[in-house]
Design a protein around this motif. Structure first.
Motif, PDB file in Angstrom:
ATOM      1  N   GLU A 143      48.924  31.999  33.820  1.00  0.00           N
ATOM      2  CA  GLU A 143      48.919  32.556  35.152  1.00  0.00           C
ATOM      3  C   GLU A 143      47.859  32.560  35.778  1.00  0.00           C
ATOM      4  O   GLU A 143      47.605  32.245  37.218  1.00  0.00           O
ATOM      5  CB  GLU A 143      49.588  34.091  35.011  1.00  0.00           C
ATOM      6  CG  GLU A 143      49.690  34.555  36.309  1.00  0.00           C
ATOM      7  CD  GLU A 143      50.757  34.109  37.291  1.00  0.00           C
ATOM      8  OE1 GLU A 143      50.470  34.179  38.657  1.00  0.00           O
ATOM      9  OE2 GLU A 143      51.778  33.330  36.820  1.00  0.00           O
ATOM     10  N   LEU A 144      46.599  32.699  35.057  1.00  0.00           N
ATOM     11  CA  LEU A 144      45.405  32.805  35.999  1.00  0.00           C
ATOM     12  C   LEU A 144      45.047  31.468  36.398  1.00  0.00           C
ATOM     13  O   LEU A 144      44.435  31.396  37.361  1.00  0.00           O
ATOM     14  CB  LEU A 144      44.355  33.387  34.756  1.00  0.00           C
ATOM     15  CG  LEU A 144      42.873  33.470  35.249  1.00  0.00           C
ATOM     16  CD1 LEU A 144      42.488  34.256  36.437  1.00  0.00           C
ATOM     17  CD2 LEU A 144      41.748  33.866  34.215  1.00  0.00           C
ATOM     18  N   ALA A 157      46.039  38.941  34.812  1.00  0.00           N
ATOM     19  CA  ALA A 157      45.267  37.761  35.040  1.00  0.00           C
ATOM     20  C   ALA A 157      44.153  38.135  36.037  1.00  0.00           C
ATOM     21  O   ALA A 157      43.025  37.726  36.157  1.00  0.00           O
ATOM     22  CB  ALA A 157      46.127  36.687  35.690  1.00  0.00           C
ATOM     23  N   VAL A 191      49.279  34.587  30.109  1.00  0.00           N
ATOM     24  CA  VAL A 191      48.222  35.667  31.047  1.00  0.00           C
ATOM     25  C   VAL A 191      47.165  34.352  31.637  1.00  0.00           C
ATOM     26  O   VAL A 191      47.218  34.476  32.647  1.00  0.00           O
ATOM     27  CB  VAL A 191      47.690  36.716  30.436  1.00  0.00           C
ATOM     28  CG1 VAL A 191      46.291  37.066  31.498  1.00  0.00           C
ATOM     29  CG2 VAL A 191      48.577  37.905  30.274  1.00  0.00           C
ATOM     30  N   PHE A 192      46.869  33.604  30.579  1.00  0.00           N
ATOM     31  CA  PHE A 192      45.721  32.635  30.953  1.00  0.00           C
ATOM     32  C   PHE A 192      46.337  31.424  31.810  1.00  0.00           C
ATOM     33  O   PHE A 192      45.633  30.738  32.642  1.00  0.00           O
ATOM     34  CB  PHE A 192      45.077  32.248  29.891  1.00  0.00           C
ATOM     35  CG  PHE A 192      43.978  33.268  29.588  1.00  0.00           C
ATOM     36  CD1 PHE A 192      42.740  33.113  30.134  1.00  0.00           C
ATOM     37  CD2 PHE A 192      44.069  33.850  28.321  1.00  0.00           C
ATOM     38  CE1 PHE A 192      41.489  34.145  29.923  1.00  0.00           C
ATOM     39  CE2 PHE A 192      43.093  34.611  28.018  1.00  0.00           C
ATOM     40  CZ  PHE A 192      42.089  34.830  28.713  1.00  0.00           C
ATOM     41  N   GLN A 212      46.886  30.713  39.287  1.00  0.00           N
ATOM     42  CA  GLN A 212      46.210  31.576  40.648  1.00  0.00           C
ATOM     43  C   GLN A 212      44.933  31.037  41.035  1.00  0.00           C
ATOM     44  O   GLN A 212      44.690  30.820  42.331  1.00  0.00           O
ATOM     45  CB  GLN A 212      46.040  33.024  40.310  1.00  0.00           C
ATOM     46  CG  GLN A 212      47.098  33.811  39.972  1.00  0.00           C
ATOM     47  CD  GLN A 212      48.306  33.591  41.318  1.00  0.00           C
ATOM     48  OE1 GLN A 212      47.601  33.984  42.288  1.00  0.00           O
ATOM     49  NE2 GLN A 212      49.257  33.771  40.935  1.00  0.00           N
ATOM     50  N   TYR A 267      50.757  38.287  35.942  1.00  0.00           N
ATOM     51  CA  TYR A 267      49.787  38.267  37.030  1.00  0.00           C
ATOM     52  C   TYR A 267      48.768  39.465  37.093  1.00  0.00           C
ATOM     53  O   TYR A 267      47.683  39.257  37.414  1.00  0.00           O
ATOM     54  CB  TYR A 267      50.893  38.303  38.126  1.00  0.00           C
ATOM     55  CG  TYR A 267      49.995  38.175  39.595  1.00  0.00           C
ATOM     56  CD1 TYR A 267      48.868  37.322  39.656  1.00  0.00           C
ATOM     57  CD2 TYR A 267      50.861  38.596  40.736  1.00  0.00           C
ATOM     58  CE1 TYR A 267      48.614  37.395  40.967  1.00  0.00           C
ATOM     59  CE2 TYR A 267      50.215  38.518  41.839  1.00  0.00           C
ATOM     60  CZ  TYR A 267      48.927  37.756  42.154  1.00  0.00           C
ATOM     61  OH  TYR A 267      48.222  37.661  43.268  1.00  0.00           O
TER      62      TYR A 267
END
Length: 300
Positions: free
Chosen positions: A86-87, A267, A83-84, A90, A264
């Motif tokens: 993906e963050l 995130a 998750v991080f 982004q 995503y």
């Protein structure tokens, strides 16, 4: 004569020293009451920050435990690391910041309009017994009503447009701000109001110079709650009202759900949470400044 003069001078010197000592003690007490203006040191920053860091570490640990337990598949509930990652991906994209800008612009504009309407409505209701009896309970009822319940009506009235989102933001935020004003005015000490009238204040002058300044802490609390309602209503609106030419965080959140991209989606949720915490920190700093200026400091 010389001896009398010397004794007199000694007495004056003792009085002067005693006065200086009393003034130093008073200044010391004032410093204790109002708090030190010196910048906090590393130890003070750590004392304030470690509980927050511990809470974040605990939340991440529990998240990781649930993710590896097999309760849900990894594509349904990924762990913190993907998750991080993906963050981070982004945050490096311009499209993400464009969406943040669109969402924040909507939130700031809606909140600004809600502040004007809520403050005016709160002052009118606080001043008029007839208005309070007529719509006082209605304002509280509107504040407790979920903002998502207004969207069917908003879409019927304004279709899938910016106005529909703005309508729901105002419906959610204005009652909260108005109630903050009403509550603040209600809790202004009667002695303070009588003192203002005794020095010639009355009508709008009394509200401007006495009542509203005294009610300011409650008004700021109402504004803080109003922003929370605005932010929640805004994200709910962006989930339901998709405007293609204006990509937003809510729209991206809905797209990630439709695509089944959970990493995503989470995130984006973390980014939305971080923005909310940041704005709350601004309001909290403003509240602390008001309390410090008024000598109302909570120890601990």
């Amino acid at each position: 004569m010389a001896t009398e003069l010397t004794a007199h001078n000694v007495t004056d010197l003792g009085d002067t020293n005693g006065k200086s000592l009393r003034e130093s003690q008073i200044r010391g007490l004032d410093a204790l009451d109002l708090g030190s203006s010196a910048p906090p040191g590393a130890h003070a920053i750590w004392r304030v920050g470690w509980p927050k860091l511990a809470a974040i570490a605990l939340a991440l640990g529990l998240w990781q435990v649930v993710a590896v337990s097999g309760w849900r598949e990894s594509y349904v509930l990924p762990g913190p690391y993907p998750v991080f990652v993906e963050l981070g991906n982004q945050v490096a994209k311009g499209e993400f910041w464009k969406a943040v800008g669109v969402t924040m612009t909507r939130g700031i504009v809606g909140f600004a309009i809600a502040c004007v309407l809520g403050l005016v409505l709160g002052i009118l209701v606080a001043r008029s017994r007839i208005l309070r009896a007529a719509i006082g309970s209605l304002i509280t009822g509107l504040q407790t009503m979920p903002s998502i319940a207004w969207f069917p009506l908003a879409i019927l009235l304004f279709q899938m447009s910016e106005e529909a989102i703005l309508f729901v933001i105002l419906i959610g935020a204005v009652p909260s701000i108005a109630n903050g004003v009403i509550g603040g005015v209600d809790y202004v000490p009667a002695l303070l109001v009588r003192a203002g009238r005794n020095v010639g204040a009355g009508g709008l002058s009394l509200y401007r110079h006495v009542i509203l300044p005294a009610a300011l802490p409650n008004i700021v609390t109402g504004l803080k709650q109003g922003w929370a309602f605005s932010w929640r209503s805004l994200l709910a609106g962006e989930l339901m009202v998709s405007i293609a030419y204006r990509p937003s965080l809510g729209q991206f959140l809905n797209q990630s759900r439709e695509l089944g991209d959970t990493a995503y989606m989470i995130a984006l949720m973390i980014a939305i949470l971080a923005i909310g915490i940041g704005v709350d920190a601004v309001f909290s700093g403003f509240e602390r400044g008001i309390r410090r200026r008024r000598g109302v400091i909570i120890g601990g």
